[in-house]
Scaffold this active site. Structure first.
Site, PDB file in Angstrom:
ATOM      1  N   VAL A  96      23.539-100.218   5.221  1.00  0.00           N
ATOM      2  CA  VAL A  96      23.066-101.387   4.512  1.00  0.00           C
ATOM      3  C   VAL A  96      21.654-101.639   4.586  1.00  0.00           C
ATOM      4  O   VAL A  96      20.906-101.601   3.451  1.00  0.00           O
ATOM      5  CB  VAL A  96      24.031-102.462   4.741  1.00  0.00           C
ATOM      6  CG1 VAL A  96      23.443-103.828   3.966  1.00  0.00           C
ATOM      7  CG2 VAL A  96      25.432-102.389   4.469  1.00  0.00           C
ATOM      8  N   ASN A 137      37.182-106.453  -0.751  1.00  0.00           N
ATOM      9  CA  ASN A 137      37.267-105.341   0.358  1.00  0.00           C
ATOM     10  C   ASN A 137      38.960-105.245   0.549  1.00  0.00           C
ATOM     11  O   ASN A 137      39.390-104.301   0.658  1.00  0.00           O
ATOM     12  CB  ASN A 137      36.628-105.549   1.358  1.00  0.00           C
ATOM     13  CG  ASN A 137      35.297-104.726   1.550  1.00  0.00           C
ATOM     14  OD1 ASN A 137      34.876-104.223   0.293  1.00  0.00           O
ATOM     15  ND2 ASN A 137      34.693-104.417   2.769  1.00  0.00           N
ATOM     16  N   PHE A 155      41.298 -95.658  -6.398  1.00  0.00           N
ATOM     17  CA  PHE A 155      41.841 -96.244  -5.168  1.00  0.00           C
ATOM     18  C   PHE A 155      43.388 -95.885  -5.318  1.00  0.00           C
ATOM     19  O   PHE A 155      44.396 -96.730  -5.005  1.00  0.00           O
ATOM     20  CB  PHE A 155      41.392 -97.546  -4.875  1.00  0.00           C
ATOM     21  CG  PHE A 155      40.288 -97.627  -4.044  1.00  0.00           C
ATOM     22  CD1 PHE A 155      39.081 -97.243  -4.469  1.00  0.00           C
ATOM     23  CD2 PHE A 155      40.343 -98.032  -2.729  1.00  0.00           C
ATOM     24  CE1 PHE A 155      37.917 -97.215  -3.652  1.00  0.00           C
ATOM     25  CE2 PHE A 155      39.126 -98.055  -2.019  1.00  0.00           C
ATOM     26  CZ  PHE A 155      37.977 -97.719  -2.542  1.00  0.00           C
ATOM     27  N   LEU A 156      43.887 -94.974  -6.216  1.00  0.00           N
ATOM     28  CA  LEU A 156      45.210 -94.871  -6.228  1.00  0.00           C
ATOM     29  C   LEU A 156      45.931 -93.390  -5.833  1.00  0.00           C
ATOM     30  O   LEU A 156      46.925 -93.066  -5.619  1.00  0.00           O
ATOM     31  CB  LEU A 156      45.574 -94.693  -7.860  1.00  0.00           C
ATOM     32  CG  LEU A 156      45.759 -96.012  -8.605  1.00  0.00           C
ATOM     33  CD1 LEU A 156      46.057 -95.692  -9.902  1.00  0.00           C
ATOM     34  CD2 LEU A 156      46.490 -96.887  -7.922  1.00  0.00           C
ATOM     35  N   GLY A 177      40.222 -96.307   6.222  1.00  0.00           N
ATOM     36  CA  GLY A 177      39.324 -96.449   7.513  1.00  0.00           C
ATOM     37  C   GLY A 177      37.972 -96.892   7.036  1.00  0.00           C
ATOM     38  O   GLY A 177      37.573 -97.570   6.061  1.00  0.00           O
ATOM     39  N   CYS A 199      34.320-100.618   7.275  1.00  0.00           N
ATOM     40  CA  CYS A 199      34.622-102.053   6.850  1.00  0.00           C
ATOM     41  C   CYS A 199      35.968-102.372   6.408  1.00  0.00           C
ATOM     42  O   CYS A 199      36.297-103.492   6.968  1.00  0.00           O
ATOM     43  CB  CYS A 199      33.679-101.890   5.181  1.00  0.00           C
ATOM     44  SG  CYS A 199      32.023-101.596   5.360  1.00  0.00           S
TER      45      CYS A 199
HETATM   46  P1  NAD Z   1      25.242 -99.873  10.962  1.00  0.00           P
HETATM   47  O1  NAD Z   1      25.692 -99.767  12.106  1.00  0.00           O
HETATM   48  O2  NAD Z   1      24.703 -98.499  10.164  1.00  0.00           O
HETATM   49  O3  NAD Z   1      23.426-100.260  11.238  1.00  0.00           O
HETATM   50  C1  NAD Z   1      23.348-101.561  11.778  1.00  0.00           C
HETATM   51  C2  NAD Z   1      21.720-101.339  12.320  1.00  0.00           C
HETATM   52  O4  NAD Z   1      21.497-102.627  12.864  1.00  0.00           O
HETATM   53  C3  NAD Z   1      21.701-100.192  13.205  1.00  0.00           C
HETATM   54  O5  NAD Z   1      20.533 -99.509  12.810  1.00  0.00           O
HETATM   55  C4  NAD Z   1      21.123-100.967  14.320  1.00  0.00           C
HETATM   56  O6  NAD Z   1      20.239-100.309  15.391  1.00  0.00           O
HETATM   57  C5  NAD Z   1      20.598-102.190  13.955  1.00  0.00           C
HETATM   58  N1  NAD Z   1      20.710-103.355  14.980  1.00  0.00           N
HETATM   59  C6  NAD Z   1      21.549-103.746  15.599  1.00  0.00           C
HETATM   60  N2  NAD Z   1      21.365-105.156  16.470  1.00  0.00           N
HETATM   61  C7  NAD Z   1      20.118-105.345  15.849  1.00  0.00           C
HETATM   62  C8  NAD Z   1      19.267-106.245  16.287  1.00  0.00           C
HETATM   63  N3  NAD Z   1      19.469-107.244  17.175  1.00  0.00           N
HETATM   64  N4  NAD Z   1      17.883-106.607  15.563  1.00  0.00           N
HETATM   65  C9  NAD Z   1      17.789-105.525  14.420  1.00  0.00           C
HETATM   66  N5  NAD Z   1      18.599-104.247  14.246  1.00  0.00           N
HETATM   67  C10 NAD Z   1      19.680-104.392  15.029  1.00  0.00           C
HETATM   68  O7  NAD Z   1      25.783-100.923  10.083  1.00  0.00           O
HETATM   69  P2  NAD Z   1      25.963-101.045   8.417  1.00  0.00           P
HETATM   70  O8  NAD Z   1      27.069-100.113   8.188  1.00  0.00           O
HETATM   71  O9  NAD Z   1      24.678-101.250   7.705  1.00  0.00           O
HETATM   72  O10 NAD Z   1      26.678-102.453   8.394  1.00  0.00           O
HETATM   73  C11 NAD Z   1      25.867-103.408   8.426  1.00  0.00           C
HETATM   74  C12 NAD Z   1      26.618-104.849   7.997  1.00  0.00           C
HETATM   75  O11 NAD Z   1      26.658-104.439   6.522  1.00  0.00           O
HETATM   76  C13 NAD Z   1      27.772-105.010   8.392  1.00  0.00           C
HETATM   77  O12 NAD Z   1      28.126-106.256   8.458  1.00  0.00           O
HETATM   78  C14 NAD Z   1      28.891-104.408   7.577  1.00  0.00           C
HETATM   79  O13 NAD Z   1      30.126-104.767   7.425  1.00  0.00           O
HETATM   80  C15 NAD Z   1      28.179-104.783   6.198  1.00  0.00           C
HETATM   81  N6  NAD Z   1      28.588-103.634   5.175  1.00  0.00           N
HETATM   82  C16 NAD Z   1      28.508-102.342   5.411  1.00  0.00           C
HETATM   83  C17 NAD Z   1      28.741-101.454   4.413  1.00  0.00           C
HETATM   84  C18 NAD Z   1      28.795-100.082   4.700  1.00  0.00           C
HETATM   85  O14 NAD Z   1      29.274 -99.252   3.743  1.00  0.00           O
HETATM   86  N7  NAD Z   1      28.663 -99.442   5.896  1.00  0.00           N
HETATM   87  C19 NAD Z   1      28.957-101.710   2.957  1.00  0.00           C
HETATM   88  C20 NAD Z   1      28.818-103.184   2.826  1.00  0.00           C
HETATM   89  C21 NAD Z   1      28.447-104.220   3.702  1.00  0.00           C
END
Ligand code: NAD
Length: 466
Positions: free
Chosen positions: A14, A210, A251-252, A259, A262
């Site tokens: 993200v 979601n 999504f069907l 999994g 999210c």
């Molecule tokens: P991710 O694990 O891919 O990335 C998180 C990043 O944050 C990592 O690079 C990590 O090193 C960094 N990080 C951890 N602790 C930190 C800190 N204290 N300071 C700075 N950086 C730090 O996670 P993601 O998949 O990008 O998800 C992030 C958020 O977005 C979550 O809440 C997730 O639910 C939400 N989200 C994810 C998706 C998806 O498809 N992955 C989609 C929508 C929303």
């Protein structure tokens, strides 16, 4: 309006997508992460995650000076924060104790930066967070001059850049309308429908969306099971359902279960929220239970196909698993249903060897896998009793199936994604079994066609048998 200076904290799926895309829209962005190695690689233009178009945007952003990356331990980080007009929080919010969202990283970041943010700065939560988090962060910040805004992200892994730049909608919620407006303005050039609301509603929109998708997928998997029992073909059933615009085609498709990083944690978090409000959200609980059951159902199907009975033993049965990621187009293994199925197969005594186009034997994430991983499907198939397709990688369709037939011990495919063309497989010498589809059948016997009533003089509601 001049382009605001943006800091994005957390450079995962993200955060990096947000930073690189905002930079591509003309904003000045600094991406910050605790992982120094990742920051160094990004600065050198190297992106760890598999996302089409992301590496190009990062390289371009760094080259034109709109994007830079910094470690949160470097002094520059505080300097950038001190000049930031908007700070996006994109850190993990994993499933914590009892299914609650674990906000410890998010909260510690807010505590860490609260004294550094300049007056008038806007703190934006993009991480998925429970209802009430904006209020809680406002309390942790203790800054009347910094507004907190919820701007949940809806991108999908594998199409993250496209989803960010062509969103179905943008959701922005805050008690401070002015700050919400400033955040919404960042996306103005995307011309997407924008929902401006309060923070609690914005936070809930993300979970509600979601969890609806999770319910839809569990429903599709349950319909596939019914098809198996009733002798119907789920591909036709889904197509027939999906033409209804109230339902839609997406999504069907049944599979080994939903999994990824999210849906499992977000369904649990919504259940926890409902529990805390004394509401028994049975529908979401049923979707989760159906999903857990789906892993088992897939194993039962494999057992049935390989041993000829649902009670047969899988002990020492050798299986080649094709696909480990939670879906095609990503190298993300987090909460992958393929791994859940693999764990059950191992528990049942099966010997597994896997191949995934995005997970390589030398990769860090492959290190923890409790079974053998190969570099190609042909090696994985050597001497196995069945091939099990667990992720819908399109390249599996292009494999040399006659060559695979020569490699296996028994030419059997269990296709939990209904991905492959059964006809070609049968021609290659395999038996093929999908989910919710008649086994060993090849072509579909029916197809939907448009028949013009004026041409035929008959009712337009007709199904043509091929
Ligand atoms: P991710 O694990 O891919 O990335 C998180 C990043 O944050 C990592 O690079 C990590 O090193 C960094 N990080 C951890 N602790 C930190 C800190 N204290 N300071 C700075 N950086 C730090 O996670 P993601 O998949 O990008 O998800 C992030 C958020 O977005 C979550 O809440 C997730 O639910 C939400 N989200 C994810 C998706 C998806 O498809 N992955 C989609 C929508 C929303």
């Amino acid at each position: 309006m001049s382009s605001p200076r943006v800091v994005v904290i957390g450079t995962g799926y993200v955060g990096l997508t947000t930073g690189a895309c905002l930079a591509s829209l003309g904003h000045t962005v600094v991406c910050a992460d605790t992982d120094q190695g990742k920051v160094d690689r990004l600065t050198g233009g190297r992106v760890d995650i598999l996302e089409p178009g992301l590496a190009d945007l990062v390289t371009t952003g760094i080259a034109n000076g709109r994007l830079s990356c910094v470690s949160t331990t470097e002094p520059w980080f505080a300097q950038f924060l001190g000049q930031a007009e908007m700070v996006f929080l994109c850190v993990p919010t994993p499933m914590g104790a009892g299914g609650l969202a674990d906000l410890s990283i998010l909260e510690s970041v807010v505590k860490q930066i609260s004294d550094v943010l300049p007056p008038g700065c806007t703190l934006v939560t993009k991480s998925t967070v429970p209802v009430g988090t904006a209020t809680r962060l406002t309390w942790i910040l203790r800054r009347d001059d910094v507004a907190v805004v919820s701007n949940p992200e809806f991108l999908r892994e594998g199409t993250a850049v496209r989803d960010f730049l062509h969103p179905d909608r943008i959701v922005v919620g805050s008690a401070c309308r002015e700050a919400a407006g400033r955040v919404a303005a960042l996306y103005a050039s995307l011309s997407a429908p924008t929902v401006l609301t309060d923070a609690a509603s914005a936070e809930l929109i993300k979970y509600a969306a979601n969890c609806f998708l999770a319910v839809k997928l569990s429903y599709a998997n349950a319909i596939a099971e019914l098809c198996d029992r009733a002798g119907a073909d789920v591909v036709d059933v889904a197509e027939g359902m999906g033409y209804d615009r109230r339902i839609g085609q997406e999504f069907l498709a049944p599979g080994p279960g939903w999994g990824g990083s999210c849906l499992p944690k977000d369904t649990s978090a919504l259940l926890q929220l409902a529990d805390s409000l004394d509401f028994e959200f049975r529908l979401v609980r049923a979707a989760i239970d159906t999903n857990i059951r789906q892993h088992k159902r897939v194993v039962d199907k494999i057992r049935d196909v390989v041993t000829g009975t649902r009670l047969g033993s899988l002990s020492q049965v050798r299986l080649a698993l094709l696909g480990l990621t939670f879906k095609a187009g990503t190298n993300d293994l987090r909460d992958s249903p393929a791994l859940a199925v693999a764990a059950l197969l191992r528990e049942a005594g099966a010997e597994l060897v896997a191949f995934d186009p995005a997970v390589h034997p030398g990769d860090g994430q492959a290190a923890g896998l409790p079974f053998a991983l190969t570099d190609n499907a042909y090696q994985a198939a050597r001497g196995v009793d069945a091939i099990v397709v667990l992720t819908e990688w399109p390249e599996f369709r292009e494999l040399d199936w006659p060559r695979l037939a020569a490699a296996v011990r028994i030419p059997t495919v269990v296709d939990t994604r209904n991905l492959l063309d059964a006809d070609s497989l049968i021609q290659a010498g395999f038996s093929w079994t999908g989910l919710g589809r008649p086994p060993h059948t090849a072509p579909r016997t029916t197809t939907s066609v448009r028949i013009d009533a004026a041409q035929t003089g008959e009712s337009p509601f007709r199904e043509a048998l091929l």
